[in-house]
Design a protein around this motif. Structure first.
Motif, PDB file in Angstrom:
ATOM      1  N   VAL A   7       0.833  -1.193   0.000  1.00 33.72           N
ATOM      2  CA  VAL A   7       0.000   0.000   0.000  1.00 33.72           C
ATOM      3  C   VAL A   7       0.878   1.258   0.000  1.00 33.72           C
ATOM      4  O   VAL A   7       0.605   2.223  -0.716  1.00 33.72           O
ATOM      5  N   ALA A   8       1.943   1.253   0.759  1.00 33.09           N
ATOM      6  CA  ALA A   8       2.863   2.389   0.798  1.00 33.09           C
ATOM      7  C   ALA A   8       3.494   2.620  -0.572  1.00 33.09           C
ATOM      8  O   ALA A   8       3.644   3.771  -1.011  1.00 33.09           O
ATOM      9  N   LEU A   9       3.848   1.546  -1.264  1.00 31.42           N
ATOM     10  CA  LEU A   9       4.409   1.655  -2.605  1.00 31.42           C
ATOM     11  C   LEU A   9       3.380   2.282  -3.564  1.00 31.42           C
ATOM     12  O   LEU A   9       3.718   3.160  -4.363  1.00 31.42           O
ATOM     13  N   ALA A  10       2.131   1.848  -3.469  1.00 33.91           N
ATOM     14  CA  ALA A  10       1.075   2.389  -4.330  1.00 33.91           C
ATOM     15  C   ALA A  10       0.846   3.876  -4.033  1.00 33.91           C
ATOM     16  O   ALA A  10       0.652   4.676  -4.952  1.00 33.91           O
ATOM     17  N   VAL A  11       0.893   4.267  -2.769  1.00 31.80           N
ATOM     18  CA  VAL A  11       0.710   5.668  -2.399  1.00 31.80           C
ATOM     19  C   VAL A  11       1.851   6.510  -2.947  1.00 31.80           C
ATOM     20  O   VAL A  11       1.631   7.602  -3.495  1.00 31.80           O
ATOM     21  N   ARG A  12       3.093   6.027  -2.827  1.00 33.38           N
ATOM     22  CA  ARG A  12       4.240   6.767  -3.365  1.00 33.38           C
ATOM     23  C   ARG A  12       4.137   6.917  -4.884  1.00 33.38           C
ATOM     24  O   ARG A  12       4.462   7.973  -5.445  1.00 33.38           O
ATOM     25  N   ALA A  13       3.676   5.877  -5.563  1.00 29.28           N
ATOM     26  CA  ALA A  13       3.506   5.941  -7.024  1.00 29.28           C
ATOM     27  C   ALA A  13       2.447   6.978  -7.393  1.00 29.28           C
ATOM     28  O   ALA A  13       2.634   7.772  -8.325  1.00 29.28           O
ATOM     29  N   ASN A  14       1.349   6.999  -6.650  1.00 28.21           N
ATOM     30  CA  ASN A  14       0.290   7.985  -6.923  1.00 28.21           C
ATOM     31  C   ASN A  14       0.769   9.407  -6.665  1.00 28.21           C
ATOM     32  O   ASN A  14       0.449  10.328  -7.419  1.00 28.21           O
ATOM     33  N   VAL A  15       1.544   9.611  -5.613  1.00 23.35           N
ATOM     34  CA  VAL A  15       2.081  10.941  -5.316  1.00 23.35           C
ATOM     35  C   VAL A  15       3.028  11.389  -6.424  1.00 23.35           C
ATOM     36  O   VAL A  15       3.019  12.556  -6.839  1.00 23.35           O
ATOM     37  N   ALA A  16       3.846  10.466  -6.939  1.00 22.32           N
ATOM     38  CA  ALA A  16       4.763  10.802  -8.027  1.00 22.32           C
ATOM     39  C   ALA A  16       3.995  11.203  -9.288  1.00 22.32           C
ATOM     40  O   ALA A  16       4.359  12.168  -9.966  1.00 22.32           O
ATOM     41  N   VAL A  17       2.917  10.492  -9.598  1.00 22.62           N
ATOM     42  CA  VAL A  17       2.099  10.822 -10.768  1.00 22.62           C
ATOM     43  C   VAL A  17       1.441  12.191 -10.586  1.00 22.62           C
ATOM     44  O   VAL A  17       1.443  13.023 -11.496  1.00 22.62           O
ATOM     45  N   ILE A  18       0.894  12.445  -9.407  1.00 20.88           N
ATOM     46  CA  ILE A  18       0.241  13.733  -9.133  1.00 20.88           C
ATOM     47  C   ILE A  18       1.237  14.873  -9.237  1.00 20.88           C
ATOM     48  O   ILE A  18       0.942  15.929  -9.808  1.00 20.88           O
ATOM     49  N   THR A  19       2.430  14.689  -8.718  1.00 28.09           N
ATOM     50  CA  THR A  19       3.464  15.727  -8.781  1.00 28.09           C
ATOM     51  C   THR A  19       3.850  16.022 -10.222  1.00 28.09           C
ATOM     52  O   THR A  19       3.963  17.193 -10.626  1.00 28.09           O
ATOM     53  N   THR A  20       4.043  14.981 -11.022  1.00 30.99           N
ATOM     54  CA  THR A  20       4.415  15.160 -12.427  1.00 30.99           C
ATOM     55  C   THR A  20       3.308  15.855 -13.203  1.00 30.99           C
ATOM     56  O   THR A  20       3.571  16.795 -13.961  1.00 30.99           O
ATOM     57  N   LEU A  21       2.070  15.405 -13.012  1.00 32.22           N
ATOM     58  CA  LEU A  21       0.954  16.036 -13.715  1.00 32.22           C
ATOM     59  C   LEU A  21       0.765  17.489 -13.296  1.00 32.22           C
ATOM     60  O   LEU A  21       0.466  18.346 -14.125  1.00 32.22           O
ATOM     61  N   SER A  22       0.934  17.779 -12.030  1.00 31.72           N
ATOM     62  CA  SER A  22       0.811  19.159 -11.554  1.00 31.72           C
ATOM     63  C   SER A  22       1.849  20.065 -12.210  1.00 31.72           C
ATOM     64  O   SER A  22       1.553  21.205 -12.576  1.00 31.72           O
ATOM     65  N   ALA A  23       3.069  19.561 -12.348  1.00 34.09           N
ATOM     66  CA  ALA A  23       4.119  20.351 -13.002  1.00 34.09           C
ATOM     67  C   ALA A  23       3.778  20.600 -14.471  1.00 34.09           C
ATOM     68  O   ALA A  23       3.952  21.723 -14.975  1.00 34.09           O
ATOM     69  N   GLN A  24       3.267  19.586 -15.164  1.00 29.85           N
ATOM     70  CA  GLN A  24       2.902  19.741 -16.572  1.00 29.85           C
ATOM     71  C   GLN A  24       1.713  20.685 -16.738  1.00 29.85           C
ATOM     72  O   GLN A  24       1.678  21.498 -17.664  1.00 29.85           O
ATOM     73  N   ILE A  25       0.743  20.599 -15.844  1.00 27.43           N
ATOM     74  CA  ILE A  25      -0.414  21.497 -15.893  1.00 27.43           C
ATOM     75  C   ILE A  25       0.033  22.938 -15.685  1.00 27.43           C
ATOM     76  O   ILE A  25      -0.446  23.855 -16.360  1.00 27.43           O
ATOM     77  N   ALA A  26       0.963  23.158 -14.764  1.00 25.75           N
ATOM     78  CA  ALA A  26       1.466  24.512 -14.519  1.00 25.75           C
ATOM     79  C   ALA A  26       2.146  25.073 -15.764  1.00 25.75           C
ATOM     80  O   ALA A  26       1.982  26.257 -16.092  1.00 25.75           O
ATOM     81  N   ILE A  27       2.880  24.244 -16.488  1.00 28.68           N
ATOM     82  CA  ILE A  27       3.555  24.685 -17.716  1.00 28.68           C
ATOM     83  C   ILE A  27       2.519  25.076 -18.776  1.00 28.68           C
ATOM     84  O   ILE A  27       2.628  26.127 -19.413  1.00 28.68           O
ATOM     85  N   VAL A  28       1.502  24.246 -18.956  1.00 26.49           N
ATOM     86  CA  VAL A  28       0.462  24.522 -19.949  1.00 26.49           C
ATOM     87  C   VAL A  28      -0.318  25.787 -19.576  1.00 26.49           C
ATOM     88  O   VAL A  28      -0.597  26.630 -20.427  1.00 26.49           O
TER      89      VAL A  28
END
Length: 168
Positions: A7-28
């Protein structure tokens, strides 16, 4: 948190995806803001109480050129700010084509009406007067319709928002 290892691994993966998408959204969003702020209509729309950067961006991009609309009524209809009714001989026959128009403009003007009620005493007074005769949903839609018509005239005449002209 004492979570199981999987579960901790899945949470870390989701946080990484959210962080990456947030950075891309900010650029757009930054690029979009750079392109839209140079548009003359954007500056006019930001003079309306209740319309900020996000709503002005949506309205400018979804409207296109204002010259394609013959009248304020056509623009309000395209923005889904009017009822869709079929009338014959003064009698209501049905409600058709309720999904015609632009849903994003509808959302933008409803949001603008919500914000205008908070930031403009005249808009709040108009809303309260309508709400006393009908209900809050109809009153909010009437305010959105009034703002859509005002935006049409502003964009057509290239003049900033005039509260007296809109709510007089």
């Amino acid at each position: 948190l004492h979570l199981p290892e999987d579960v901790a691994l899945a949470v870390r993966a989701n946080v990484a995806v959210i962080t990456t998408l947030s950075a891309q959204i900010a650029i757009v969003e930054k690029r979009l803001q750079e392109k839209v702020t140079t548009h003359a209509d954007y500056a006019l729309l930001t003079t309306v109480p209740g319309i900020g950067q996000t709503l002005a961006t949506v309205i400018v991009l979804e409207t296109g050129t204002i010259e394609r609309f013959a009248s304020a009524g056509n623009f309000a209809s395209y923005a889904r700010c009017v009822d869709s009714q079929r009338m014959s001989n003064g009698k209501k026959k049905s409600e058709g084509n309720t999904r015609n128009g632009n849903p994003y403009l509808c959302w933008a003007f409803i949001e603008a009406a919500n914000f205008a009620m908070h930031f403009s005493a005249e808009a709040r007074q108009f809303y309260e007067r309508k709400k006393a005769r009908t209900n809050s949903v109809v009153a909010r839609k009437a305010l959105a319709h009034k703002l859509a018509r005002a935006c049409f005239h502003m964009l057509k005449e290239r003049k900033p928002f005039d509260v007296n002209r809109c709510f007089a």
